[in-house]
Scaffold this active site. Structure first.
Site, PDB file in Angstrom:
ATOM      1  CE  LYS A 117     -19.475 -14.256  -6.122  1.00 32.58           C
ATOM      2  NZ  LYS A 117     -20.136 -15.481  -5.744  1.00 32.58           N
ATOM      3  CE  LYS A 200     -30.299 -19.425  -1.155  1.00 35.70           C
ATOM      4  NZ  LYS A 200     -30.520 -18.459  -2.191  1.00 35.70           N
ATOM      5  CE  LYS A 203     -19.080 -26.258  -4.007  1.00 42.99           C
ATOM      6  NZ  LYS A 203     -18.359 -25.434  -4.841  1.00 42.99           N
TER       7      LYS A 203
END
Ligand code: TRP
Ligand code: SF4
Length: 331
Positions: A117, A200, A203
């Site tokens: 992240k 993958k 959004k």
């Protein structure tokens, strides 16, 4: 608290960061729907978790509506499952605080999801929030609150589940056996590749078809998909096994679609433009029943379901917190 149904319990959650797409449906939601018959299910909108990388909250209420509407449209049945919003159960914040005292910081710093992240957000150490580091502790609180035996998750969430087990073990070691160690349940369908055929479906990659996509948008997005790179002219034979359009046809088309297409593509009997038209039709048909149900789930109806869910989840949450406070001798 005693399990009323004798069934094992699961809890899972999704962050309300945008519209749900086909990747959510195949990677998680279809599995959630199936699990409803076997388990006592708690499905939670993780809106506090969404804050860890979306401080702008103007779309939050809308996003909560759309995500729950789509869960219900995809087959989550409020008569079987408890559906609720994390922030409406303040007990989660109390358990999160108490658990945070038990968790050594290095456990969180070495968590692969945290490291990824930080890398993906392109932020320096000074910009890492305390909340982002504590993300897995909040998730552990969500899971432990309902004493979940299992948690349906994608592969990316397995490190969080491992941490939850470690936290549960540590709590039990200090304060007595209160929490089970939950197992991860991986969805049978693994991740769906996005329209780009590279990453993958997600959004942030703009490579998705959302569950409320119109037929026109679907057709446009499908026409933009990459196909077998070796097939340039119509007369070049195609290699369906290398083509993402083919994979989608197997997932969203009728049962006999792949066999017919495989032959037609390899023998150059069909061109890619026509093939994509077919696929767009399959996807539309696949989404039609879901979109029909989306219309049924108005904002008022969704609100009613969430209110009921908060009452049901609240009973369990209060019981767990009473037990935790007693175990910890904290009033
Ligand atoms: N971290 C999960 C995700 O991003 C969302 C989540 C929050 C969750 N709490 C949870 C998932 C508890 C499973 C169980 O997908
Ligand atoms: Fe892919 Fe269809 Fe083109 Fe074959 S005809 S290469 S399956 S898009």
């Amino acid at each position: 608290m005693k399990q009323e149904t004798g069934k094992k319990r699961i809890l899972s959650g999704m962050r309300p960061t945008g519209r749900l797409h086909l990747g959510h449906l195949l990677g998680a939601l279809e599995n959630w729907v199936k699990l409803q018959d076997e388990y006592e299910c708690y499905y939670m909108v993780a809106n506090w978790h969404a804050l860890t990388d979306h401080l702008d909250t103007k779309d939050y209420q809308d996003n909560i509506y759309y995500i729950v509407r789509d869960w219900l449209a995809a087959g989550i049945d409020p008569a079987k499952s408890t559906v609720f919003v994390q922030s409406e159960l303040r007990e989660h914040s109390e358990l999160y605080l108490l658990l945070s005292m038990l968790v050594p910081v290095p456990w969180l710093e070495r968590c692969t999801t945290f490291k990824e992240k930080v890398r993906d957000m392109h932020i320096g150490k000074a910009d890492i929030s305390y909340g982002l580091l504590g993300y897995p502790v909040l998730q552990a609180a969500d899971i432990m609150m309902y004493k979940a035996n299992a948690v349906p998750v994608g592969e990316d969430q397995l490190p969080h589940l491992e941490l939850t087990r470690e936290i549960a073990r540590r709590f039990n070691y200090f304060y007595g056996e209160v929490f089970p160690e939950p197992q991860g349940l991986l969805a049978p369908t693994s991740k769906l590749l996005g329209l780009d055929g590279q990453k993958k479906m997600g959004k942030s990659y703009d490579n998705y078809i959302s569950l409320d996509e119109t037929p026109q948008e679907t057709a446009k997005k499908v026409q933009g998909m990459f196909t077998d790179p070796a097939r340039i002219k119509l007369s070049d034979p195609g290699h369906p096994h290398l083509c993402n359009v083919f994979t989608y046809c197997t997932l969203f088309g009728p049962k006999d679609a792949p066999a017919a297409l495989r032959g037609d593509c390899a023998a150059s009997r069909i061109g890619c433009t026509d093939c994509k038209k077919r696929l767009a039709g399959y996807v539309e048909k696949f989404l039609a029943p879901i979109q029909e149900k989306q219309k049924h789930w108005t904002r008022d109806k969704v609100r009613d379901i969430l209110n009921e869910g908060a009452v049901k989840a609240g009973k369990m949450a209060r019981a767990t917190m009473d037990e935790v406070r007693q175990a910890m001798k904290i009033a």
